[in-house]
Design a protein around this motif. Structure first.
Motif, PDB file in Angstrom:
ATOM      1  N   ASP A   1     -22.097 -40.210 -21.996  1.00 58.66           N
ATOM      2  CA  ASP A   1     -20.874 -40.471 -22.761  1.00 58.66           C
ATOM      3  C   ASP A   1     -19.629 -40.353 -21.891  1.00 58.66           C
ATOM      4  O   ASP A   1     -18.595 -40.925 -22.214  1.00 58.66           O
ATOM      5  CB  ASP A   1     -20.753 -39.509 -23.947  1.00 58.66           C
ATOM      6  N   LYS A   2     -19.719 -39.616 -20.792  1.00 57.12           N
ATOM      7  CA  LYS A   2     -18.583 -39.418 -19.892  1.00 57.12           C
ATOM      8  C   LYS A   2     -18.560 -40.435 -18.755  1.00 57.12           C
ATOM      9  O   LYS A   2     -17.652 -40.437 -17.936  1.00 57.12           O
ATOM     10  CB  LYS A   2     -18.623 -38.004 -19.329  1.00 57.12           C
ATOM     11  N   ALA A   3     -19.557 -41.304 -18.707  1.00 60.94           N
ATOM     12  CA  ALA A   3     -19.672 -42.270 -17.619  1.00 60.94           C
ATOM     13  C   ALA A   3     -18.573 -43.328 -17.673  1.00 60.94           C
ATOM     14  O   ALA A   3     -18.134 -43.732 -18.749  1.00 60.94           O
ATOM     15  CB  ALA A   3     -21.037 -42.950 -17.667  1.00 60.94           C
ATOM     16  N   ALA A   4     -18.142 -43.769 -16.507  1.00 54.25           N
ATOM     17  CA  ALA A   4     -17.100 -44.798 -16.418  1.00 54.25           C
ATOM     18  C   ALA A   4     -17.570 -46.111 -17.036  1.00 54.25           C
ATOM     19  O   ALA A   4     -16.754 -46.898 -17.519  1.00 54.25           O
ATOM     20  CB  ALA A   4     -16.703 -45.015 -14.965  1.00 54.25           C
ATOM     21  N   CYS A   5     -18.872 -46.350 -17.060  1.00 56.11           N
ATOM     22  CA  CYS A   5     -19.411 -47.599 -17.613  1.00 56.11           C
ATOM     23  C   CYS A   5     -19.639 -47.521 -19.118  1.00 56.11           C
ATOM     24  O   CYS A   5     -19.947 -48.535 -19.746  1.00 56.11           O
ATOM     25  CB  CYS A   5     -20.720 -47.972 -16.920  1.00 56.11           C
ATOM     26  N   TYR A   6     -19.483 -46.346 -19.696  1.00 54.23           N
ATOM     27  CA  TYR A   6     -19.767 -46.172 -21.124  1.00 54.23           C
ATOM     28  C   TYR A   6     -18.984 -47.143 -22.020  1.00 54.23           C
ATOM     29  O   TYR A   6     -19.579 -47.764 -22.898  1.00 54.23           O
ATOM     30  CB  TYR A   6     -19.508 -44.722 -21.529  1.00 54.23           C
ATOM     31  N   PRO A   7     -17.698 -47.351 -21.796  1.00 54.25           N
ATOM     32  CA  PRO A   7     -16.973 -48.269 -22.679  1.00 54.25           C
ATOM     33  C   PRO A   7     -17.073 -49.747 -22.265  1.00 54.25           C
ATOM     34  O   PRO A   7     -16.417 -50.599 -22.845  1.00 54.25           O
ATOM     35  CB  PRO A   7     -15.530 -47.787 -22.583  1.00 54.25           C
ATOM     36  N   TRP A   8     -17.903 -50.045 -21.264  1.00 55.53           N
ATOM     37  CA  TRP A   8     -18.004 -51.414 -20.748  1.00 55.53           C
ATOM     38  C   TRP A   8     -18.457 -52.365 -21.851  1.00 55.53           C
ATOM     39  O   TRP A   8     -19.423 -52.098 -22.561  1.00 55.53           O
ATOM     40  CB  TRP A   8     -18.997 -51.448 -19.589  1.00 55.53           C
ATOM     41  N   ASP A   9     -17.758 -53.479 -21.989  1.00 49.44           N
ATOM     42  CA  ASP A   9     -18.102 -54.498 -22.987  1.00 49.44           C
ATOM     43  C   ASP A   9     -19.044 -55.514 -22.337  1.00 49.44           C
ATOM     44  O   ASP A   9     -18.608 -56.450 -21.674  1.00 49.44           O
ATOM     45  CB  ASP A   9     -16.837 -55.180 -23.506  1.00 49.44           C
ATOM     46  N   PHE A  10     -20.343 -55.326 -22.528  1.00 51.04           N
ATOM     47  CA  PHE A  10     -21.337 -56.172 -21.885  1.00 51.04           C
ATOM     48  C   PHE A  10     -21.322 -57.599 -22.434  1.00 51.04           C
ATOM     49  O   PHE A  10     -21.582 -58.544 -21.698  1.00 51.04           O
ATOM     50  CB  PHE A  10     -22.738 -55.563 -22.029  1.00 51.04           C
ATOM     51  N   LYS A  11     -21.040 -57.750 -23.709  1.00 52.01           N
ATOM     52  CA  LYS A  11     -20.987 -59.096 -24.281  1.00 52.01           C
ATOM     53  C   LYS A  11     -19.835 -59.901 -23.681  1.00 52.01           C
ATOM     54  O   LYS A  11     -19.967 -61.072 -23.385  1.00 52.01           O
ATOM     55  CB  LYS A  11     -20.841 -59.036 -25.796  1.00 52.01           C
ATOM     56  N   LYS A  12     -18.719 -59.249 -23.499  1.00 44.54           N
ATOM     57  CA  LYS A  12     -17.523 -59.933 -22.989  1.00 44.54           C
ATOM     58  C   LYS A  12     -17.553 -60.074 -21.461  1.00 44.54           C
ATOM     59  O   LYS A  12     -17.183 -61.114 -20.925  1.00 44.54           O
ATOM     60  CB  LYS A  12     -16.281 -59.151 -23.418  1.00 44.54           C
ATOM     61  N   ASN A  13     -17.984 -59.036 -20.770  1.00 43.66           N
ATOM     62  CA  ASN A  13     -17.873 -58.988 -19.313  1.00 43.66           C
ATOM     63  C   ASN A  13     -19.183 -59.167 -18.551  1.00 43.66           C
ATOM     64  O   ASN A  13     -19.187 -59.136 -17.329  1.00 43.66           O
ATOM     65  CB  ASN A  13     -17.250 -57.652 -18.888  1.00 43.66           C
ATOM     66  N   GLY A  14     -20.294 -59.304 -19.243  1.00 49.25           N
ATOM     67  CA  GLY A  14     -21.580 -59.417 -18.563  1.00 49.25           C
ATOM     68  C   GLY A  14     -22.097 -58.055 -18.122  1.00 49.25           C
ATOM     69  O   GLY A  14     -21.535 -57.022 -18.453  1.00 49.25           O
ATOM     70  N   ASP A  15     -23.185 -58.064 -17.395  1.00 50.40           N
ATOM     71  CA  ASP A  15     -23.811 -56.822 -16.958  1.00 50.40           C
ATOM     72  C   ASP A  15     -23.838 -56.734 -15.441  1.00 50.40           C
ATOM     73  O   ASP A  15     -24.772 -57.201 -14.798  1.00 50.40           O
ATOM     74  CB  ASP A  15     -25.231 -56.725 -17.515  1.00 50.40           C
ATOM     75  N   PRO A  16     -22.815 -56.122 -14.846  1.00 52.83           N
ATOM     76  CA  PRO A  16     -22.794 -56.004 -13.386  1.00 52.83           C
ATOM     77  C   PRO A  16     -23.810 -54.994 -12.857  1.00 52.83           C
ATOM     78  O   PRO A  16     -24.089 -54.956 -11.661  1.00 52.83           O
ATOM     79  CB  PRO A  16     -21.366 -55.542 -13.093  1.00 52.83           C
ATOM     80  N   PHE A  17     -24.377 -54.173 -13.736  1.00 51.51           N
ATOM     81  CA  PHE A  17     -25.296 -53.119 -13.316  1.00 51.51           C
ATOM     82  C   PHE A  17     -26.710 -53.641 -13.073  1.00 51.51           C
ATOM     83  O   PHE A  17     -27.532 -52.954 -12.471  1.00 51.51           O
ATOM     84  CB  PHE A  17     -25.281 -51.976 -14.322  1.00 51.51           C
ATOM     85  N   PHE A  18     -26.989 -54.827 -13.541  1.00 52.37           N
ATOM     86  CA  PHE A  18     -28.254 -55.506 -13.275  1.00 52.37           C
ATOM     87  C   PHE A  18     -27.933 -56.925 -12.825  1.00 52.37           C
ATOM     88  O   PHE A  18     -28.084 -57.885 -13.578  1.00 52.37           O
ATOM     89  CB  PHE A  18     -29.157 -55.499 -14.519  1.00 52.37           C
ATOM     90  N   PRO A  19     -27.436 -57.064 -11.583  1.00 48.17           N
ATOM     91  CA  PRO A  19     -27.016 -58.382 -11.086  1.00 48.17           C
ATOM     92  C   PRO A  19     -28.200 -59.343 -10.994  1.00 48.17           C
ATOM     93  O   PRO A  19     -29.346 -58.933 -10.838  1.00 48.17           O
ATOM     94  CB  PRO A  19     -26.431 -58.082  -9.712  1.00 48.17           C
ATOM     95  N   SER A  20     -27.886 -60.624 -11.066  1.00 44.59           N
ATOM     96  CA  SER A  20     -28.921 -61.650 -11.046  1.00 44.59           C
ATOM     97  C   SER A  20     -29.549 -61.828  -9.667  1.00 44.59           C
ATOM     98  O   SER A  20     -30.631 -62.364  -9.547  1.00 44.59           O
ATOM     99  CB  SER A  20     -28.349 -62.982 -11.533  1.00 44.59           C
ATOM    100  N   SER A  21     -28.871 -61.377  -8.634  1.00 43.65           N
ATOM    101  CA  SER A  21     -29.446 -61.450  -7.287  1.00 43.65           C
ATOM    102  C   SER A  21     -29.230 -60.111  -6.589  1.00 43.65           C
ATOM    103  O   SER A  21     -28.496 -59.258  -7.082  1.00 43.65           O
ATOM    104  CB  SER A  21     -28.807 -62.571  -6.477  1.00 43.65           C
ATOM    105  N   ILE A  22     -29.864 -59.954  -5.447  1.00 45.33           N
ATOM    106  CA  ILE A  22     -29.735 -58.689  -4.721  1.00 45.33           C
ATOM    107  C   ILE A  22     -28.628 -58.740  -3.672  1.00 45.33           C
ATOM    108  O   ILE A  22     -28.498 -57.832  -2.868  1.00 45.33           O
ATOM    109  CB  ILE A  22     -31.070 -58.282  -4.067  1.00 45.33           C
ATOM    110  N   ALA A  23     -27.821 -59.794  -3.719  1.00 43.58           N
ATOM    111  CA  ALA A  23     -26.711 -59.923  -2.769  1.00 43.58           C
ATOM    112  C   ALA A  23     -25.714 -58.784  -2.944  1.00 43.58           C
ATOM    113  O   ALA A  23     -25.445 -58.339  -4.061  1.00 43.58           O
ATOM    114  CB  ALA A  23     -26.013 -61.264  -2.969  1.00 43.58           C
ATOM    115  N   ALA A  24     -25.185 -58.316  -1.846  1.00 40.01           N
ATOM    116  CA  ALA A  24     -24.231 -57.203  -1.879  1.00 40.01           C
ATOM    117  C   ALA A  24     -23.009 -57.534  -2.730  1.00 40.01           C
ATOM    118  O   ALA A  24     -22.468 -56.666  -3.423  1.00 40.01           O
ATOM    119  CB  ALA A  24     -23.810 -56.836  -0.467  1.00 40.01           C
TER     120      ALA A  24
END
Length: 108
Positions: free
Chosen positions: A25-48
């Motif tokens: 609940d204290k995580a910086a990603c907790y309020p992340w809007d995945f529907k609006k902004n996508g999911d950067p935590f599981f990127p589609s490729s392994i590129a840096a």
């Protein structure tokens, strides 16, 4: 990158690790809007460059060490996604380093 064990984190910040949901609940990603902004935590490729967005969020997170150690403790989260600012490749490298350190330590 310095790594800390979950035991170390528990001693230094017991309230963050008492209940996994409490630190999440204290995580910086907790309020992340995945529907609006996508999911950067599981990127589609392994590129840096793909991991950079998530890592920039993790860099400001007050519970990134607990998150990182959670990724090390679960074989599925170890292999996928960005946790505590680390990629699967970062975690594999750190695990190899930990293993090497454990084999070099003299036994008591």
């Amino acid at each position: 990158m310095a790594t800390r064990s979950m035991a170390s984190i528990t001693r230094q910040a017991p309230k963050l690790t008492d209940d996994i949901a409490s630190w999440q609940d204290k995580a910086a990603c907790y309020p992340w809007d995945f529907k609006k902004n996508g999911d950067p935590f599981f990127p589609s490729s392994i590129a840096a460059s793909e991991a950079h967005k998530a890592q920039s969020i993790c860099a400001t997170c007050p519970v990134r060490y607990a998150c990182r150690e959670t990724a090390f403790s679960d074989k599925d989260t170890f292999k996928y996604g960005i946790f505590g600012g680390t990629t699967p490749e970062d975690r594999a490298k750190a695990a190899r380093k930990r293993a090497a350190e454990n084999t070099r330590r003299p036994r008591k």
